[in-house]
Design an enzyme around this catalytic site. Sequence first.
Site, PDB file in Angstrom:
ATOM      1  N   HIS A  69      -9.650   1.102   4.848  1.00  0.00           N
ATOM      2  CA  HIS A  69      -8.383   1.301   5.566  1.00  0.00           C
ATOM      3  C   HIS A  69      -8.610   2.242   6.743  1.00  0.00           C
ATOM      4  CE1 HIS A  69      -4.260   2.415   6.480  1.00  0.00           C
ATOM      5  NE2 HIS A  69      -3.894   1.325   5.822  1.00  0.00           N
TER       6      HIS A  69
ATOM      7  N   LYS B 257       0.122   4.240  -0.194  1.00  0.00           N
ATOM      8  CA  LYS B 257      -0.508   5.405   0.444  1.00  0.00           C
ATOM      9  C   LYS B 257      -0.339   6.648  -0.430  1.00  0.00           C
ATOM     10  CE  LYS B 257      -0.172   3.123   4.860  1.00  0.00           C
ATOM     11  NZ  LYS B 257      -0.124   3.200   6.321  1.00  0.00           N
TER      12      LYS B 257
ATOM     13  N   SER C  32       3.390  -2.230  10.478  1.00  0.00           N
ATOM     14  CA  SER C  32       4.831  -2.306  10.772  1.00  0.00           C
ATOM     15  C   SER C  32       5.471  -3.641  10.380  1.00  0.00           C
ATOM     16  CB  SER C  32       5.102  -1.980  12.252  1.00  0.00           C
ATOM     17  OG  SER C  32       4.701  -0.654  12.528  1.00  0.00           O
TER      18      SER C  32
ATOM     19  N   GLU D 104      -5.441  -5.035  10.320  1.00  0.00           N
ATOM     20  CA  GLU D 104      -4.442  -4.002  10.569  1.00  0.00           C
ATOM     21  C   GLU D 104      -4.762  -3.291  11.887  1.00  0.00           C
ATOM     22  OE1 GLU D 104      -2.528  -2.862   6.505  1.00  0.00           O
ATOM     23  OE2 GLU D 104      -4.047  -1.397   7.054  1.00  0.00           O
TER      24      GLU D 104
ATOM     25  N   ASN E 128       0.875  -1.173   0.000  1.00  0.00           N
ATOM     26  CA  ASN E 128       0.000   0.000   0.000  1.00  0.00           C
ATOM     27  C   ASN E 128       0.913   1.225   0.000  1.00  0.00           C
ATOM     28  OD1 ASN E 128      -1.724   2.094   0.518  1.00  0.00           O
ATOM     29  ND2 ASN E 128      -2.426   1.351   2.518  1.00  0.00           N
TER      30      ASN E 128
ATOM     31  N   GLU F 207      -6.947   4.590   7.917  1.00  0.00           N
ATOM     32  CA  GLU F 207      -6.669   6.012   7.662  1.00  0.00           C
ATOM     33  C   GLU F 207      -7.883   6.683   7.006  1.00  0.00           C
ATOM     34  OE1 GLU F 207      -2.957   5.369   5.640  1.00  0.00           O
ATOM     35  OE2 GLU F 207      -2.025   4.850   7.561  1.00  0.00           O
TER      36      GLU F 207
ATOM     37  N   GLY G 216       2.438   2.152  10.995  1.00  0.00           N
ATOM     38  CA  GLY G 216       3.398   3.247  10.928  1.00  0.00           C
ATOM     39  C   GLY G 216       4.081   3.570  12.241  1.00  0.00           C
TER      40      GLY G 216
HETATM   41  P1  13P Z   1       2.955   0.291   7.776  1.00  0.00           P
HETATM   42  O1  13P Z   1       3.496  -0.972   7.161  1.00  0.00           O
HETATM   43  O2  13P Z   1       3.697   1.529   7.338  1.00  0.00           O
HETATM   44  O3  13P Z   1       2.820   0.179   9.259  1.00  0.00           O
HETATM   45  O4  13P Z   1       1.472   0.498   7.187  1.00  0.00           O
HETATM   46  C1  13P Z   1       0.587  -0.565   7.196  1.00  0.00           C
HETATM   47  C2  13P Z   1      -0.599  -0.208   6.400  1.00  0.00           C
HETATM   48  O5  13P Z   1      -1.349   0.699   6.753  1.00  0.00           O
HETATM   49  C3  13P Z   1      -0.850  -0.954   5.160  1.00  0.00           C
HETATM   50  O6  13P Z   1      -2.116  -0.703   4.649  1.00  0.00           O
END
Ligand code: 13P
Length: 258
Positions: A98, A11, A215, A170, A9, A100, A176
């Site tokens: 997601h 982002k 992570s 997740e 992803n 976010e 993150g």
């Molecule tokens: P990270 O791997 O940066 O923690 O992000 C995970 C994520 O949100 C994948 O969709």
Amino acid sequence: MRSYIIAGNWKMYTTPVEAATLASAILEQHERLQPPHSVKTIICPPYTSLYAAREVIAGTRICLGAQNCHYENKGAFTGEVAPMMLKASGCSYVILGHSERRQYCGETNALVNKKIHGALRDGLIPIYCVGETLIERQNNQTLDIIRVQLVDGLKDVSLHSAEQLVIAYEPVWAIGTGLAATPSQAQEVHSAIRAILSEVWKEYGARVRILYGGSLKPENAEEIFTMPDVDGGLIGGASLQAESFGAILAVACHLAVQ
Ligand code: 13P
């Protein structure tokens, strides 16, 4: 042989030029590793970089995914992108729900449910994200939250469509932060997800693919991927470097043929 999905992803990172460079570097890793057919690689660039990434991976076994979509297939929805448009742009997958988007764009389980139906209608495979916040985990609400996300988010999804679906667990506190779930924390929730899905879809619950995200890095991929109910990873930060993404892909390739 175990099967794995390794999805990146990206982002809100990469211009089209940067996306082409990253996709090329990932393709190099893919060609070096020659993953068995039971290991699928997916990259999910931002909308504006889909075309550039697609040009690079066209004709290879790397699949393209988007990070969001609208639920209608066309209409007066300024700023939105329809699932059908993503399909026509080379996407086979779309990340939906997601955390976010739930957190910053106010997406609810009900809205995400409409998006999942829209994606399935237009031939995209949703990667449906679920996960609890730190407070919810501390309050022992993890499995309740996940249950509501699954039941409401997947409302009226047919058994046939469920075969296609990919779930991503997740935990919000792991995204993150550098603090991944432990293998046993991931396994506990993944097996609960399978049990909840089995209530609705009977034996298909056992076959639904469930990715872990939060992570993930080359150092922790093996211990997490060996868990019996973990079918791969949805990777954020580590997917933006071909070396780390390739190293995680290498772990899946190695475990798949053991
Ligand atoms: P990270 O791997 O940066 O923690 O992000 C995970 C994520 O949100 C994948 O969709």
